[in-house]
Design an enzyme around this catalytic site. Sequence first.
Site, mmCIF file in Angstrom:
data_model
loop_
_atom_site.group_PDB
_atom_site.id
_atom_site.type_symbol
_atom_site.label_atom_id
_atom_site.label_comp_id
_atom_site.label_asym_id
_atom_site.label_seq_id
_atom_site.Cartn_x
_atom_site.Cartn_y
_atom_site.Cartn_z
ATOM 1 N N LYS A 1 0.822 -1.214 0.000
ATOM 2 C CA LYS A 1 0.000 0.000 0.000
ATOM 3 C C LYS A 1 0.859 1.269 0.000
ATOM 4 O O LYS A 1 0.621 2.180 -0.776
ATOM 5 C CB LYS A 1 -0.886 0.072 1.255
ATOM 6 C CG LYS A 1 -1.812 -1.086 1.463
ATOM 7 C CD LYS A 1 -2.751 -0.830 2.647
ATOM 8 C CE LYS A 1 -2.073 -0.645 3.995
ATOM 9 N NZ LYS A 1 -1.385 -1.830 4.517
ATOM 10 N N ARG B 1 -8.518 1.009 10.140
ATOM 11 C CA ARG B 1 -7.998 -0.337 10.372
ATOM 12 C C ARG B 1 -9.053 -1.245 10.989
ATOM 13 O O ARG B 1 -8.801 -2.419 11.190
ATOM 14 C CB ARG B 1 -6.862 -0.293 11.383
ATOM 15 C CG ARG B 1 -5.427 -0.084 10.933
ATOM 16 C CD ARG B 1 -4.814 -1.127 10.091
ATOM 17 N NE ARG B 1 -3.437 -1.446 10.411
ATOM 18 C CZ ARG B 1 -2.366 -0.735 10.075
ATOM 19 N NH1 ARG B 1 -2.480 0.373 9.409
ATOM 20 N NH2 ARG B 1 -1.169 -1.150 10.391
ATOM 21 N N ARG C 1 12.122 -6.114 3.738
ATOM 22 C CA ARG C 1 11.777 -4.684 3.699
ATOM 23 C C ARG C 1 12.831 -3.831 4.409
ATOM 24 O O ARG C 1 13.317 -4.186 5.475
ATOM 25 C CB ARG C 1 10.415 -4.510 4.370
ATOM 26 C CG ARG C 1 9.910 -3.091 4.365
ATOM 27 C CD ARG C 1 8.425 -3.048 4.281
ATOM 28 N NE ARG C 1 7.763 -3.197 5.558
ATOM 29 C CZ ARG C 1 6.452 -3.019 5.731
ATOM 30 N NH1 ARG C 1 5.681 -2.716 4.710
ATOM 31 N NH2 ARG C 1 5.916 -3.181 6.912
ATOM 32 N N ARG D 1 12.409 -1.852 10.192
ATOM 33 C CA ARG D 1 11.460 -1.386 11.203
ATOM 34 C C ARG D 1 11.386 -2.379 12.353
ATOM 35 O O ARG D 1 11.376 -3.576 12.144
ATOM 36 C CB ARG D 1 10.063 -1.239 10.588
ATOM 37 C CG ARG D 1 9.764 0.145 10.100
ATOM 38 C CD ARG D 1 8.496 0.186 9.297
ATOM 39 N NE ARG D 1 7.345 -0.388 10.000
ATOM 40 C CZ ARG D 1 6.123 -0.425 9.490
ATOM 41 N NH1 ARG D 1 5.896 0.042 8.280
ATOM 42 N NH2 ARG D 1 5.127 -0.951 10.169
HETATM 43 P P1 AMP Z 1 1.805 0.480 9.406
HETATM 44 O O1 AMP Z 1 2.973 1.330 9.079
HETATM 45 O O2 AMP Z 1 0.543 0.908 8.680
HETATM 46 O O3 AMP Z 1 2.080 -0.999 9.229
HETATM 47 O O4 AMP Z 1 1.486 0.705 10.956
HETATM 48 C C1 AMP Z 1 2.425 0.367 11.941
HETATM 49 C C2 AMP Z 1 1.736 0.238 13.288
HETATM 50 O O5 AMP Z 1 1.123 1.484 13.645
HETATM 51 C C3 AMP Z 1 0.604 -0.769 13.333
HETATM 52 O O6 AMP Z 1 1.063 -2.096 13.557
HETATM 53 C C4 AMP Z 1 -0.208 -0.238 14.510
HETATM 54 O O7 AMP Z 1 0.414 -0.524 15.737
HETATM 55 C C5 AMP Z 1 -0.121 1.263 14.306
HETATM 56 N N1 AMP Z 1 -1.211 1.772 13.428
HETATM 57 C C6 AMP Z 1 -1.101 2.292 12.187
HETATM 58 N N2 AMP Z 1 -2.299 2.676 11.710
HETATM 59 C C7 AMP Z 1 -3.200 2.381 12.685
HETATM 60 C C8 AMP Z 1 -4.607 2.531 12.820
HETATM 61 N N3 AMP Z 1 -5.372 3.045 11.836
HETATM 62 N N4 AMP Z 1 -5.183 2.113 13.974
HETATM 63 C C9 AMP Z 1 -4.462 1.591 14.984
HETATM 64 N N5 AMP Z 1 -3.142 1.414 14.918
HETATM 65 C C10 AMP Z 1 -2.495 1.816 13.788
#
Ligand code: AMP
Length: 210
Positions: A14, A90, A125, A158
């Site tokens: 994404k 989410r 990644r 990460r």
């Molecule tokens: P991502 O970079 O989108 O994979 O997000 C990394 C982490 O941020 C996730 O594993 C969650 O802990 C937190 N996170 C990101 N977006 C959300 C969301 N919309 N709701 C809750 N936690 C989020």
Amino acid sequence: MDIVILLGAPGSGKGTIASRLAETNANLKHVSSGDLLRGAVAKGTAAGVEAKGYMEKGQLVPDALIAQMIKDVIAETEGDVTMLLDGFPRNVAQAEILAETGAPVRSVVLVDVPDEIIQDRIAGRRTCPKCKAGYHVRALPPKVEGICDKCGAELVVRKDDNPETVKDRLVVYHRETEPLIAFYEAKGLLRKIDGDQGPAKNAEAFLAAM
Ligand code: AMP
């Protein structure tokens, strides 16, 4: 202003799709909830301090915390702009909060990638901690190993990209986020693309679908 939501598992590509499209289309704005949260953690804001523990465990942060950040970005986005919303909503509760803001959702595009491929993608990644650019050691390598093409910073893995946490994040995806497919399908907003065609074709397919 309107919104296109990117739906898909962690590692589905994404972020890569949204950042590619935003780079080449001036009226597209990439908004990543994960980047907003990592920024808050790095700055040590109150929201960042609260979010950190959830993120390290691969759990979702509280809805109100991330919803407020997204509302702030929506409020400051004006004019002829389409926001590519990556990582939010989410879960269904967040989708309802988004609907309550009244911001128009043009479409929701599901980036479809099987779980087996996801594990391998996340293992390779690499991320730029400075400008947030994303790479993959095989599928999308930087020109110089370990160095960001765009800003020259040293790439990192990460913290939540380790195999154990990835498993937890996939469980959370299937349990919390996948119900959004039916939620948006019922509203007639859902489109789907094959997310396993390589970065350029994925982005092209996304643009055609949105
Ligand atoms: P991502 O970079 O989108 O994979 O997000 C990394 C982490 O941020 C996730 O594993 C969650 O802990 C937190 N996170 C990101 N977006 C959300 C969301 N919309 N709701 C809750 N936690 C989020």
